[in-house]
Design a protein around this motif. Sequence first.
Motif, mmCIF file in Angstrom:
data_model
loop_
_atom_site.group_PDB
_atom_site.id
_atom_site.type_symbol
_atom_site.label_atom_id
_atom_site.label_comp_id
_atom_site.label_asym_id
_atom_site.label_seq_id
_atom_site.Cartn_x
_atom_site.Cartn_y
_atom_site.Cartn_z
ATOM 1 N N ARG A 2 25.670 8.305 14.768
ATOM 2 C CA ARG A 2 25.364 6.975 15.262
ATOM 3 C C ARG A 2 24.203 7.093 16.258
ATOM 4 O O ARG A 2 24.294 7.835 17.232
ATOM 5 C CB ARG A 2 26.597 6.372 15.948
ATOM 6 N N LEU A 3 23.121 6.354 15.994
ATOM 7 C CA LEU A 3 21.899 6.525 16.774
ATOM 8 C C LEU A 3 21.456 5.221 17.432
ATOM 9 O O LEU A 3 21.608 4.140 16.860
ATOM 10 C CB LEU A 3 20.758 7.016 15.876
ATOM 11 N N VAL A 4 20.880 5.364 18.630
ATOM 12 C CA VAL A 4 20.095 4.303 19.253
ATOM 13 C C VAL A 4 18.700 4.867 19.439
ATOM 14 O O VAL A 4 18.511 5.904 20.077
ATOM 15 C CB VAL A 4 20.696 3.863 20.605
ATOM 16 N N ALA A 18 11.862 6.928 8.595
ATOM 17 C CA ALA A 18 12.547 8.148 8.163
ATOM 18 C C ALA A 18 14.021 8.124 8.535
ATOM 19 O O ALA A 18 14.888 8.538 7.752
ATOM 20 C CB ALA A 18 11.861 9.372 8.776
ATOM 21 N N ILE A 19 14.337 7.631 9.719
ATOM 22 C CA ILE A 19 15.742 7.548 10.147
ATOM 23 C C ILE A 19 16.508 6.554 9.288
ATOM 24 O O ILE A 19 17.646 6.808 8.876
ATOM 25 C CB ILE A 19 15.817 7.179 11.638
ATOM 26 N N SER A 20 15.878 5.410 8.989
ATOM 27 C CA SER A 20 16.578 4.396 8.196
ATOM 28 C C SER A 20 16.830 4.878 6.772
ATOM 29 O O SER A 20 17.772 4.414 6.111
ATOM 30 C CB SER A 20 15.782 3.091 8.179
ATOM 31 N N ALA A 21 15.990 5.804 6.282
ATOM 32 C CA ALA A 21 16.177 6.349 4.934
ATOM 33 C C ALA A 21 17.126 7.543 4.928
ATOM 34 O O ALA A 21 17.457 8.063 3.851
ATOM 35 C CB ALA A 21 14.827 6.762 4.349
ATOM 36 N N SER A 22 17.564 7.991 6.104
ATOM 37 C CA SER A 22 18.451 9.153 6.209
ATOM 38 C C SER A 22 19.911 8.701 6.141
ATOM 39 O O SER A 22 20.213 7.518 5.986
ATOM 40 C CB SER A 22 18.195 9.889 7.523
ATOM 41 N N GLY A 23 20.792 9.654 6.310
ATOM 42 C CA GLY A 23 22.214 9.328 6.297
ATOM 43 C C GLY A 23 22.759 8.914 7.641
ATOM 44 O O GLY A 23 23.963 8.658 7.782
ATOM 45 N N HIS A 24 21.896 8.803 8.652
ATOM 46 C CA HIS A 24 22.345 8.418 9.988
ATOM 47 C C HIS A 24 22.425 6.898 10.121
ATOM 48 O O HIS A 24 21.738 6.157 9.410
ATOM 49 C CB HIS A 24 21.399 8.999 11.038
ATOM 50 N N GLU A 25 23.261 6.447 11.046
ATOM 51 C CA GLU A 25 23.462 5.017 11.268
ATOM 52 C C GLU A 25 22.671 4.564 12.489
ATOM 53 O O GLU A 25 22.893 5.052 13.595
ATOM 54 C CB GLU A 25 24.954 4.720 11.479
ATOM 55 N N ILE A 57 18.477 -5.587 13.178
ATOM 56 C CA ILE A 57 19.019 -4.548 14.065
ATOM 57 C C ILE A 57 18.879 -4.999 15.513
ATOM 58 O O ILE A 57 17.855 -5.574 15.901
ATOM 59 C CB ILE A 57 18.288 -3.212 13.830
ATOM 60 N N GLU A 58 19.871 -4.744 16.309
ATOM 61 C CA GLU A 58 19.868 -5.175 17.710
ATOM 62 C C GLU A 58 18.698 -4.549 18.473
ATOM 63 O O GLU A 58 18.396 -3.358 18.304
ATOM 64 C CB GLU A 58 21.185 -4.784 18.383
ATOM 65 N N PRO A 79 26.458 5.687 21.154
ATOM 66 C CA PRO A 79 25.704 6.489 20.183
ATOM 67 C C PRO A 79 26.017 7.978 20.339
ATOM 68 O O PRO A 79 26.343 8.446 21.431
ATOM 69 C CB PRO A 79 24.251 6.209 20.560
ATOM 70 N N ASP A 80 25.894 8.705 19.236
ATOM 71 C CA ASP A 80 26.013 10.159 19.301
ATOM 72 C C ASP A 80 24.735 10.782 19.857
ATOM 73 O O ASP A 80 24.779 11.821 20.516
ATOM 74 C CB ASP A 80 26.289 10.727 17.911
ATOM 75 N N CYS A 81 23.597 10.141 19.572
ATOM 76 C CA CYS A 81 22.313 10.689 19.993
ATOM 77 C C CYS A 81 21.305 9.547 20.091
ATOM 78 O O CYS A 81 21.463 8.508 19.431
ATOM 79 C CB CYS A 81 21.833 11.732 18.982
ATOM 80 N N ALA A 82 20.271 9.745 20.912
ATOM 81 C CA ALA A 82 19.225 8.738 21.077
ATOM 82 C C ALA A 82 17.863 9.388 20.831
ATOM 83 O O ALA A 82 17.295 10.008 21.735
ATOM 84 C CB ALA A 82 19.282 8.113 22.456
ATOM 85 N N PRO A 83 17.318 9.277 19.623
ATOM 86 C CA PRO A 83 15.961 9.774 19.369
ATOM 87 C C PRO A 83 14.920 8.890 20.053
ATOM 88 O O PRO A 83 15.080 7.667 20.132
ATOM 89 C CB PRO A 83 15.834 9.717 17.850
#
Length: 308
Positions: A2-4, A18-25, A57-58, A79-83
């Motif tokens: 889960r990403l912000v 790239a993030i939106s095309a990945s398996g991350h949310e 998306i918010e 979130p699990d991580c924030a790029p």
Amino acid sequence: MRLVFAGTPEVALPSLDAISASGHELLAVVTRPDAPAGRGRRLVRSPVGAWADERGIEVLTPERPREPEFQERLRELAPDCAPVVAYGALVPPSALEIPRHGWVNLHFSLLPAWRGAAPVQHAVLHGDEVTGASVFELEAGLDTGPVYGTVTDQIRFNDTSGDLLERLATEGAGLLVAVLDAIESGQAVARPQPHDGISLAPKLSVDDARIRWTDPSFAVDRRIRACTPAPGAWTTLREDRLKLGPVRPIANGPYLEPGELRVERAQVLVGTATTPVQLGEVRAAGKKPMAATDWARGLRLEAGEKLA
């Protein structure tokens, strides 16, 4: 995971794609507040904010990331991580601690070289032959965190900062997703930056973008390319400001004093401390960019006139 995502300008969009095309949310984006732009000075959404709006998306737009309301919403999102890519504001320790795996920043240099706001511009300005992008763990210091991975890129002889940044944004997007994948799988390793090779890259000012015709031709060329497209290299003629696009050093050109103009049928030359340079695009105040030969055709230059 889960990403912000935190970012502001257009250079961050390849990473978002790239993030939106990945398996991350992707839960939300954090970006700088809407800013006035154009002649009407109306408020305009940042490119990252507009990208998120189009996809429902918010969008979080704190004036400063230390605001309690922003940090509370970040905790709610969990979130699990924030790029991060070119967000444009310092993230305080209290916010850095919220994502389980912290904040990971895509920076457009091979750290510890060119820490700061303008790494690509400084790499071009100083004549680096190789640069790249790094993904590192964000911490309180300025681009000082341990590095997860890098990609390298050769700087071409005619690269502007805009050209180089466009390539690095695309190459870096793949690196960022690879690091996020490795963090999720538990295989990511962040290594401390070395203590040698540190250099700083503060934002280039309008004064930095003024061309020094008393520099050698190679330095004039680098300064103009480094400041293209922003903040825009400039000089003056008859006290009027001119913006210049990239130039071409002339190895065996005629001797001209620094700043001295010579208009020929097929080219416009300017003297430097060494050999002259051939002007490319010129933009006079209040006018559209034009080829230097077209610009010079409308002038009545006197012998020995100089750019300053």
